[in-house]
Design a protein around this motif. Structure first.
Motif, mmCIF file in Angstrom:
data_model
loop_
_atom_site.group_PDB
_atom_site.id
_atom_site.type_symbol
_atom_site.label_atom_id
_atom_site.label_comp_id
_atom_site.label_asym_id
_atom_site.label_seq_id
_atom_site.Cartn_x
_atom_site.Cartn_y
_atom_site.Cartn_z
ATOM 1 N N ASP A 167 0.840 -1.194 0.000
ATOM 2 C CA ASP A 167 0.000 0.000 0.000
ATOM 3 C C ASP A 167 0.877 1.246 0.000
ATOM 4 O OD1 ASP A 167 -2.753 -0.998 0.143
ATOM 5 O OD2 ASP A 167 -2.171 -1.776 2.103
ATOM 6 N N LYS A 168 0.378 2.313 -0.607
ATOM 7 C CA LYS A 168 1.117 3.568 -0.624
ATOM 8 C C LYS A 168 0.999 4.282 0.712
ATOM 9 C CE LYS A 168 0.714 4.673 -5.571
ATOM 10 N NZ LYS A 168 0.190 5.670 -6.544
ATOM 11 N N ALA A 176 3.268 10.053 6.756
ATOM 12 C CA ALA A 176 3.768 8.689 6.589
ATOM 13 C C ALA A 176 4.107 8.058 7.934
ATOM 14 C CB ALA A 176 4.990 8.683 5.672
ATOM 15 N N GLU A 177 4.742 8.829 8.816
ATOM 16 C CA GLU A 177 5.111 8.313 10.136
ATOM 17 C C GLU A 177 3.869 8.015 10.976
ATOM 18 O OE1 GLU A 177 7.968 7.309 11.320
ATOM 19 O OE2 GLU A 177 8.888 7.746 9.373
ATOM 20 N N ILE A 178 2.858 8.873 10.873
ATOM 21 C CA ILE A 178 1.611 8.626 11.607
ATOM 22 C C ILE A 178 0.958 7.342 11.126
ATOM 23 C CG2 ILE A 178 -0.751 9.475 11.946
ATOM 24 C CD1 ILE A 178 0.428 12.318 11.927
ATOM 25 N N THR A 179 0.956 7.127 9.808
ATOM 26 C CA THR A 179 0.368 5.910 9.247
ATOM 27 C C THR A 179 1.112 4.669 9.725
ATOM 28 O OG1 THR A 179 -0.377 7.109 7.279
ATOM 29 C CG2 THR A 179 -0.235 4.712 7.111
ATOM 30 N N ARG A 180 2.453 4.733 9.728
ATOM 31 C CA ARG A 180 3.238 3.597 10.234
ATOM 32 C C ARG A 180 2.895 3.311 11.695
ATOM 33 N NH1 ARG A 180 7.686 6.252 7.472
ATOM 34 N NH2 ARG A 180 8.227 5.139 5.561
ATOM 35 N N PHE A 181 2.800 4.370 12.494
ATOM 36 C CA PHE A 181 2.478 4.198 13.913
ATOM 37 C C PHE A 181 1.097 3.568 14.083
ATOM 38 C CE2 PHE A 181 0.383 5.705 17.767
ATOM 39 C CZ PHE A 181 1.261 5.232 18.741
ATOM 40 N N LEU A 182 0.114 4.017 13.302
ATOM 41 C CA LEU A 182 -1.231 3.471 13.405
ATOM 42 C C LEU A 182 -1.252 1.985 13.052
ATOM 43 C CD1 LEU A 182 -3.358 6.389 11.892
ATOM 44 C CD2 LEU A 182 -3.226 5.690 14.288
ATOM 45 N N ALA A 185 0.115 0.187 16.000
ATOM 46 C CA ALA A 185 -0.838 0.213 17.113
ATOM 47 C C ALA A 185 -1.957 -0.804 16.901
ATOM 48 C CB ALA A 185 -1.405 1.616 17.283
ATOM 49 N N VAL A 186 -2.501 -0.856 15.682
ATOM 50 C CA VAL A 186 -3.568 -1.801 15.389
ATOM 51 C C VAL A 186 -3.050 -3.235 15.479
ATOM 52 C CG1 VAL A 186 -5.122 -2.632 13.576
ATOM 53 C CG2 VAL A 186 -4.923 -0.193 14.012
ATOM 54 N N TYR A 187 -1.814 -3.452 15.020
ATOM 55 C CA TYR A 187 -1.217 -4.787 15.132
ATOM 56 C C TYR A 187 -1.101 -5.180 16.606
ATOM 57 C CZ TYR A 187 1.525 -8.740 13.420
ATOM 58 O OH TYR A 187 1.945 -10.007 13.091
ATOM 59 N N LYS A 230 -7.945 -2.272 7.813
ATOM 60 C CA LYS A 230 -8.279 -2.060 6.405
ATOM 61 C C LYS A 230 -8.453 -0.576 6.109
ATOM 62 C CE LYS A 230 -9.477 -3.858 2.335
ATOM 63 N NZ LYS A 230 -10.691 -4.701 2.180
ATOM 64 N N ALA A 231 -9.092 0.147 7.014
ATOM 65 C CA ALA A 231 -9.309 1.581 6.813
ATOM 66 C C ALA A 231 -7.984 2.338 6.777
ATOM 67 C CB ALA A 231 -10.208 2.142 7.912
ATOM 68 N N ILE A 232 -7.039 1.961 7.646
ATOM 69 C CA ILE A 232 -5.718 2.612 7.650
ATOM 70 C C ILE A 232 -4.971 2.293 6.359
ATOM 71 C CG2 ILE A 232 -3.470 2.689 8.799
ATOM 72 C CD1 ILE A 232 -5.000 2.041 11.419
ATOM 73 N N ALA A 233 -5.045 1.028 5.917
ATOM 74 C CA ALA A 233 -4.349 0.630 4.692
ATOM 75 C C ALA A 233 -4.899 1.366 3.471
ATOM 76 C CB ALA A 233 -4.457 -0.878 4.493
ATOM 77 N N LEU A 234 -6.228 1.505 3.427
ATOM 78 C CA LEU A 234 -6.857 2.174 2.284
ATOM 79 C C LEU A 234 -6.873 3.690 2.422
ATOM 80 C CD1 LEU A 234 -9.953 -0.164 1.738
ATOM 81 C CD2 LEU A 234 -7.835 -0.122 0.411
#
Length: 273
Positions: A167-168, A176-182, A185-187, A230-234
């Motif tokens: 995923d982009k 980008a860093e916030i997305t990685r952190f999320l 966190a979900v994991y 899924k929402a974070i990935a999309l």
């Protein structure tokens, strides 16, 4: 153009691996790769993994879906002209759109000896192993029977090929860093639904981070955590449940977790705003 060249290279590698590993196949109908004092019979493991890769390659060629070898499988194809001698699984990667196209056709194309196992396939979607889809080879056995294997419905007791999804990240370093952190966190929340947690590979800080999130995650239904991931990935809302009091047209069946844009058209969204 570049993607086509990559795809051709991957196909050449798979064909080369077929030639190099076919000689290791024997007449047994079932691959037993249970580890003992001697170790795995890696030639049979590689032969089974190759069967899965060949099926994936056949399906992708048929439907013009692009994928690439990844991780240790890519290293093995380049460095060893086959598999890394000690590698007991295989890895490929799709972009999100290519994986969704693959998922639409793979179940009807796979032989009975193979099965697509998605992350929500365990224990009715209530158990968690990881967020990686995989194709298992059902005529194989990797571990003795145990509570852990039962917890995952026996589906992790087989050889498999991991199907990673690329995923982009959003533009901008902060986003980008916030997305990685999320994602982390979900994991961590999902780890609360694993059969067991192995903390030995974590630093003290990560033990606290993962342990805390896993404890919280136990109280969150795994279904909700899958929707979060899924929402974070999309990077978009996804469908959880749809109730339509007045239906002026026939809606197509859309699975939970699908992007909102697949469920409603522009006029529908305007009426709700």
């Amino acid at each position: 153009m570049a993607e086509n060249k990559v795809s051709d290279t991957v196909n050449d590698m798979v064909n080369s691996m077929v030639e190099d590993i076919n000689s290791a196949q024997n007449g047994s109908n079932k691959v037993s790769a249970i580890k003992d004092n001697v170790g795995y019979d890696m030639s049979r493991v590689h032969s089974a993994n190759l069967k899965i890769l060949k099926e994936i390659d056949r399906i992708c060629r048929k439907y013009k879906i692009q994928y690439a070898l990844d991780a240790g499988t890519l290293i093995g194809a380049v460095r060893h002209k086959g598999f890394i001698p000690w590698d007991d699984d295989a890895d490929i990667v799709f972009t999100r759109n290519q994986f969704e196209a693959f998922k639409k056709v793979v179940r009807r194309e796979l032989p009975d000896t193979m099965e697509l196992v998605e992350p929500d396939s365990f224990h009715g979607g209530k158990a968690f192993f990881d967020f990686t889809p995989r194709i298992i080879y059902k005529k194989s056995r990797m571990h003795p029977d145990s509570d852990k294997m039962d917890y995952y419905d026996g589906k992790l007791n087989h050889l498999w090929v991991d199907l990673f999804i690329l995923d982009k990240l959003p533009k901008g370093k902060a986003a980008a860093e916030i997305t990685r952190f999320l994602h982390k966190a979900v994991y961590g929340l999902a780890m609360g639904h694993r059969h067991d947690l192995d903390y030995t590979k974590y630093s003290l800080m990560y033990k606290v981070f993962v342990g805390g999130l896993a404890t919280i995650g136990k109280f969150i239904p795994m279904k909700a955590i899958f929707f979060m991931q899924k929402a974070i990935a999309l990077k978009a809302p996804v469908l959880i449940e749809c109730m339509i009091p007045e239906d002026d047209k026939v809606f197509p069946m859309v699975p939970a977790g699908a992007p909102i844009s697949e469920v409603f058209d522009g006029d529908d969204l305007k009426r709700q705003s």
